[in-house]
Design an enzyme around this catalytic site. Structure first.
Site, PDB file in Angstrom:
ATOM      1  N   SER A  69      13.276 -95.928  11.336  1.00  0.00           N
ATOM      2  CA  SER A  69      13.962 -95.310  12.478  1.00  0.00           C
ATOM      3  C   SER A  69      14.984 -94.294  11.995  1.00  0.00           C
ATOM      4  O   SER A  69      15.492 -94.389  10.869  1.00  0.00           O
ATOM      5  CB  SER A  69      14.676 -96.389  13.299  1.00  0.00           C
ATOM      6  OG  SER A  69      15.590 -95.828  14.231  1.00  0.00           O
ATOM      7  N   TYR A 114      20.025-103.990  13.760  1.00  0.00           N
ATOM      8  CA  TYR A 114      18.781-103.223  13.844  1.00  0.00           C
ATOM      9  C   TYR A 114      18.770-102.081  12.830  1.00  0.00           C
ATOM     10  O   TYR A 114      17.802-101.908  12.081  1.00  0.00           O
ATOM     11  CB  TYR A 114      18.640-102.670  15.259  1.00  0.00           C
ATOM     12  CG  TYR A 114      17.475-101.723  15.467  1.00  0.00           C
ATOM     13  CD1 TYR A 114      16.200-102.216  15.721  1.00  0.00           C
ATOM     14  CD2 TYR A 114      17.665-100.347  15.448  1.00  0.00           C
ATOM     15  CE1 TYR A 114      15.130-101.353  15.932  1.00  0.00           C
ATOM     16  CE2 TYR A 114      16.606 -99.478  15.651  1.00  0.00           C
ATOM     17  CZ  TYR A 114      15.339 -99.982  15.896  1.00  0.00           C
ATOM     18  OH  TYR A 114      14.292 -99.122  16.104  1.00  0.00           O
TER      19      TYR A 114
END
Length: 291
Positions: free
Chosen positions: A183, A196
């Site tokens: 990401s 995350y």
């Protein structure tokens, strides 16, 4: 309808929220775009066997459809979204390719072993592994992240990548490819997604290290680091006001669609990227991350 179209033109989505993760694609408005009609396969993955985690919806579904359109036999692993998984199966088979569907939690190593065993039983091998499943749980402060949340996020987002690769490698030959979804948060950070973002940074390091480890076996390992992409994870993660503005803060001023990310996976899975390993592609709406 006019309000919805206006929001989309301004790079916004209609306000919406789902109460369970990782979310259901069939409940989203507008529906994410999984495969552009103008995308024509050219046999880049003809007769390859590909296993994709989180393949029921979002980026995973788009990757499954693009792989099928390029000639690959597809398998998907999903948590519990039965209707989304069946729709992915329908779309893949419509492309003329078989689609194996495995239900289970990839954070459990036995699920990963079972998924690989199904693919090997049906197709004899695995040529392409796409580690894509993930979850996120925003918190305002580090103090709000419980040990349970921390372990759960790491188990889904990075433990599962280890488990899947470990299970698949004995059935992969020279020329195989592993592609890991990381990401933009691995490079830019995110104050409300501390755990995350940390898992996504771990995925980058895992990708680079595994690429070095497997170079002599002729198996390439690369990653894709999407920016804000319109997937079920978004309305199932954020409140309505944030969903409405999701993606508007990148240079292109809008959220991306899954079918704008999937071609990166096709490239990394195919011989077009034969001289790339340990690298990460960045379909992120124009954010420069220098990573």
């Amino acid at each position: 309808m006019a309000q919805q179209e206006g929001a989309q033109q301004e790079g916004r989505q209609p306000p919406q929220h789902q109460n369970t993760q990782p979310g259901h694609q069939d409940a989203m408005t507008p529906q994410p775009s999984s495969a552009r009609t103008e995308y024509r396969g050219s046999g880049k993955l003809r007769d390859k066997v590909a296993l994709i985690t989180g393949g029921d919806s979002g980026i995973g579904r788009a990757v499954a459809l693009h792989f099928a359109r390029e000639g690959a036999k597809v398998g998907i692993v999903y948590l519990s979204e039965d209707e989304d998984a069946e729709e992915t199966r329908r779309l893949v088979t419509h492309e003329g390719q078989p689609c194996t569907v495995v239900r289970g939690d990839v954070g459990d190593e036995e699920t990963c072993r079972r998924a690989v065993a199904r693919m090997v039983e049906e197709h004899g091998r695995i040529d392409i592994l796409v580690n894509n499943a993930g979850e996120q749980h925003p918190q305002k402060s580090l103090e709000d992240i419980t040990a349970e949340q921390l372990e759960r996020t790491f188990r889904t987002n990075i433990f599962a990548y280890f488990f899947m690769a470990k299970a698949a490698l004995p059935h992969m030959k020279e020329g195989g490819a592993i592609i890991n979804t990381t990401s933009v948060t691995a490079y830019k950070g995110s104050p409300m997604l501390l755990d995350y973002s940390s898992t996504k940074g771990a995925i980058v390091s895992f990708t680079r290290s595994l690429a070095l480890s497997l170079a002599e076996r002729g198996i390439r390992v690369n990653g894709v680091a999407p920016g804000p992409i319109w997937t079920p994870l978004i309305p199932s993660t954020f409140p309505e006001d944030k969903v409405e503005k999701f993606g508007s803060d990148v240079p292109l001023k809008r959220a991306g669609q899954p079918d704008e990310v999937a071609p990166s996976f096709v490239f990394l899975a195919s011989a077009d990227s034969s001289y790339m390993s340990g690298q990460v592609l960045h379909p992120n709406g124009g954010s420069v991350v220098n990573g």
